[in-house]
Design an enzyme around this catalytic site. Structure first.
Site, PDB file in Angstrom:
ATOM      1  N   HIS A  21       0.844  -1.208   0.000  1.00 25.12           N
ATOM      2  CA  HIS A  21       0.000   0.000   0.000  1.00 25.12           C
ATOM      3  C   HIS A  21       0.875   1.253   0.000  1.00 25.12           C
ATOM      4  O   HIS A  21       0.601   2.212  -0.734  1.00 25.12           O
ATOM      5  CB  HIS A  21      -0.914  -0.013   1.220  1.00 25.12           C
ATOM      6  N   HIS A  77      -1.261   6.690  15.061  1.00 21.13           N
ATOM      7  CA  HIS A  77      -0.149   6.090  14.311  1.00 21.13           C
ATOM      8  C   HIS A  77       0.624   7.142  13.524  1.00 21.13           C
ATOM      9  O   HIS A  77       1.800   6.943  13.215  1.00 21.13           O
ATOM     10  CB  HIS A  77      -0.660   4.974  13.389  1.00 21.13           C
ATOM     11  N   ARG A  95     -12.974  19.576 -12.347  1.00 20.67           N
ATOM     12  CA  ARG A  95     -14.121  20.118 -13.076  1.00 20.67           C
ATOM     13  C   ARG A  95     -15.427  19.810 -12.362  1.00 20.67           C
ATOM     14  O   ARG A  95     -15.582  18.759 -11.745  1.00 20.67           O
ATOM     15  CB  ARG A  95     -14.164  19.509 -14.490  1.00 20.67           C
TER      16      ARG A  95
END
Length: 463
Positions: free
Chosen positions: A154, A220, A343
């Site tokens: 990750h 953390h 947008r």
């Protein structure tokens, strides 16, 4: 060559997307910092700039000088045409952002991604490798067999996406003056943002620490900052950071400020310059703080990666297309602040992002059996805490709950504590061992119902 005052520290430039042709350089000199004058001249020939060979040869410009070259230096050395100076700077800049010695990672979510050698140096440390042994979804692996992914992959994914977004903004809006230092710092922040996670990820700082360290408000992210400092110091990476053009301590502060996340308006992030709470970058580049951990809107690359990665491993459909967001992202001035915007027609895609988030919470993160199992793991860790010994700095012995104060001890604390308790012959661990064995044998606590407390109700743990 005598470098000007502007060249006393390493040059920071906006990168070019191109990369140097690779088969023509000597294999033993793939690192441009090791090039001699002839290697530099050979590189110029490959890039179609051979007419400047004699100039570089006469000035004895070797590879270690290239990062310090500025347009002014080139003008002083006889490159009189502005266009030629810009071509040379752009050419040299390709070595920064697309280094020849970059490493390629094959990721199941993002495919083949290239990592800057500085990021690889950080990855190849015990503090980062520790993340291989911490499950991304904690106890959810006991419910979803596919949820075996870890914080390691990750973090690499977040570093990749952080680079993608900041480079997209850099290429699309050169007036933002995003330079190579900015890009590297944003990528490092993405890479290191989860260094502080404990065993079973959010279980540790969300359930275990509040019970064992009731006097300490700890998250953390706090450990990530301390672990980053420990990683740099214990592996002697200060000189490595400098060699890739970072400026210390300014850039280290910037990286840590990104990991902590931008405060909300009520926490000192006002519109005026006097309210600017950061030291790493000025308010002109305040949008950079919204890439890794965006506390303003919640739209950041950390979520993009874990949405895609968690959905992939859980078998849940991900309806958010972050690649489309990258195409439409712009920095706009809102009030007196520069913010990352998209947008108005993309609002539907952003709705899909937040819908994916609530779906993951309902179906996985807050799954009733996941909560039961994590409650049992927490109970076992609380009971085992006084009896688990971890060696920290200067051979000091720490409990599990005390390791957050000693990064050397915390580096050794991973999900493996589960097996350590489960397989320990220590009679003092009999009770927590029994709880973990019940998880293995699927003798779980029973779910009897749920309730919705009124707003403002204070909830205290029973244990």
């Amino acid at each position: 060559m005598k470098l000007g005052e502007s060249s006393k520290r390493r040059r920071s430039l906006s990168p070019d997307r191109g990369s140097p042709k690779r088969g023509v350089l000597q294999p033993n000199k793939s690192n441009y910092l090791e090039w001699d004058v002839e290697d530099v001249c050979r590189f110029l020939r490959v890039q179609g700039l051979g007419k400047f060979e004699q100039l570089f040869r006469a000035a004895q410009l070797s590879g270690d000088v290239l990062p310090m070259l500025t347009e002014r230096d080139l003008e002083e050395e006889g490159v009189s045409v502005l266009g030629d100076r810009l071509k040379l700077i752009k050419c040299i800049n390709t070595l920064w952002q697309n280094p020849i010695d970059a490493k390629v990672f094959n990721d199941p979510i993002h495919g083949h991604i290239e990592m800057h050698p500085l990021l690889v140096r950080i990855i190849d440390t015990p503090q980062f490798q520790r993340l291989r042994f911490i499950k991304q979804l904690g106890g959810a692996y006991f419910v979803y067999p596919g949820a075996s992914h870890n914080r390691f992959e990750h973090s690499i994914g977040v570093a990749h996406l952080a680079g993608q977004l900041v480079k997209a903004l850099c290429g699309r809006q050169p007036e933002l003056r995003i330079n190579n230092r900015d890009i590297l710092c944003v990528q490092i922040a993405g890479l290191c943002h989860d260094l502080g996670h404990g065993p079973f990820s959010h279980l540790f700082d969300g359930k275990f620490i509040p019970q064992r360290r009731k006097d300490k408000k700890w998250k953390h992210e706090d450990a990530s900052l301390e672990m980053f400092d420990h990683l740099i110091a214990s592996n002697g990476l200060e000189d490595v950071l400098l060699s890739y053009g970072l400026v210390l301590p300014e850039d280290v502060k910037f990286i840590k400020e990104q990991i902590r996340g931008r405060p909300t308006e009520g926490d000192g992030a006002g519109d005026g310059a006097k309210d600017w709470p950061y030291e790493g970058r000025t308010q002109e580049k305040g949008f950079l703080y919204e890439i890794v951990a965006n506390k303003r809107s919640g739209i950041d690359v950390d979520k993009w990666d874990y949405f895609a990665r968690d959905c992939h491993h859980l078998g849940i459909r991900n309806n958010f297309d972050f690649e489309r967001f990258l195409k439409f992202a712009r920095v706009c001035e809102v009030g007196k602040r520069k913010l990352i915007c998209t947008r108005d027609k993309e609002v539907g895609d952003l709705y899909n992002m937040f819908h994916t988030r609530i779906t993951l919470h309902r179906r996985a993160y807050q799954h009733r059996v996941v909560n039961i199992i994590e409650s049992m793991i927490t109970e076992a860790l609380v009971l085992a805490d006084p009896h688990i010994q971890i060696v920290g700095k200067d051979m000091q012995i720490c409990k599990i709950s005390e390791s957050i104060d000693d990064m050397e001890a915390y580096t050794k604390l991973t999900d493996n504590v589960f097996e350590q308790i489960l397989n320990s012959p220590n009679p003092e661990l009999q009770e927590p061992r029994k709880i973990l064995n019940n998880i293995i044998c699927r003798k779980l606590y029973k779910w009897i119902g749920q309730t919705q407390p009124e707003a403002g109700t204070e909830i205290k743990p029973v244990i």
